[in-house]
Design a protein around this motif. Structure first.
Motif, short mmCIF file in Angstrom:
data_model
loop_
_atom_site.label_atom_id
_atom_site.label_comp_id
_atom_site.label_asym_id
_atom_site.label_seq_id
_atom_site.Cartn_x
_atom_site.Cartn_y
_atom_site.Cartn_z
N UNK A 35 0.84 -1.18 0.00
CA UNK A 35 0.00 0.00 0.00
C UNK A 35 0.88 1.24 0.00
N UNK A 36 0.57 2.18 -0.86
CA UNK A 36 1.18 3.51 -0.80
C UNK A 36 0.41 4.33 0.22
N UNK A 37 -0.91 4.30 0.07
CA UNK A 37 -1.81 4.99 1.00
C UNK A 37 -3.10 4.17 1.04
N UNK A 38 -3.20 3.31 2.04
CA UNK A 38 -4.36 2.40 2.10
C UNK A 38 -5.67 3.16 2.22
N UNK A 39 -5.68 4.28 2.93
CA UNK A 39 -6.90 5.07 3.08
C UNK A 39 -7.39 5.60 1.73
N UNK A 40 -6.46 5.96 0.85
CA UNK A 40 -6.82 6.45 -0.49
C UNK A 40 -6.93 5.31 -1.49
N UNK A 41 -6.51 4.11 -1.09
CA UNK A 41 -6.60 2.95 -1.97
C UNK A 41 -5.50 2.87 -3.02
N UNK A 42 -4.37 3.52 -2.78
CA UNK A 42 -3.28 3.47 -3.76
C UNK A 42 -2.23 2.46 -3.32
N UNK A 43 -1.70 1.74 -4.32
CA UNK A 43 -0.71 0.72 -4.03
C UNK A 43 0.40 0.73 -5.08
#
Length: 111
Positions: A35-43
């Motif tokens: 995950x890059x930013x799990x809250x934003x959903x980016x991986x």
């Protein structure tokens, strides 16, 4: 005469579903994908070639390169499964379909 099977063919996972499952797998996350930013959903695909090799081992189709695997992922921008994360290489975002898929798979683990 050809015998027709009464069994329904099971749909194989889509490439984006495969990535979501890898994100949920502690053996793959964070070594291969994270995950890059799990809250934003980016991986981020940390090891894209290994991920492509794993995908090739799961499918019965002709083996593909990472270039073709990524092209397939970009197709899913239109389907709502993934979204483009600007000009960042190897970074993808979970669209509404992927968020729902992830939510359902987390629920199944807790049952």
């Amino acid at each position: 005469k050809v015998a027709v099977s009464s069994k329904r063919l099971e749909r194989k996972p889509k490439n984006w579903e495969f990535l979501i499952r890898l994100l949920a797998d502690h053996r793959a996350n964070p070594k291969l994908i994270r995950w890059e930013d799990e809250a934003k959903g980016t991986f981020l695909l940390v090891k894209p070639q290994i991920i492509t090799d794993l995908w090739n081992s799961k499918t019965k189709k002709t083996k593909i390169s990472y270039h073709n695997f990524a092209r397939g992922l970009r197709y899913h921008y239109k389907t709502g499964a993934l979204f483009n994360v600007g000009d960042r290489q190897l970074v993808y975002g979970c669209g509404p379909k992927a968020v729902e898929f992830l939510r359902k798979s987390k629920q199944r683990k807790h049952i």
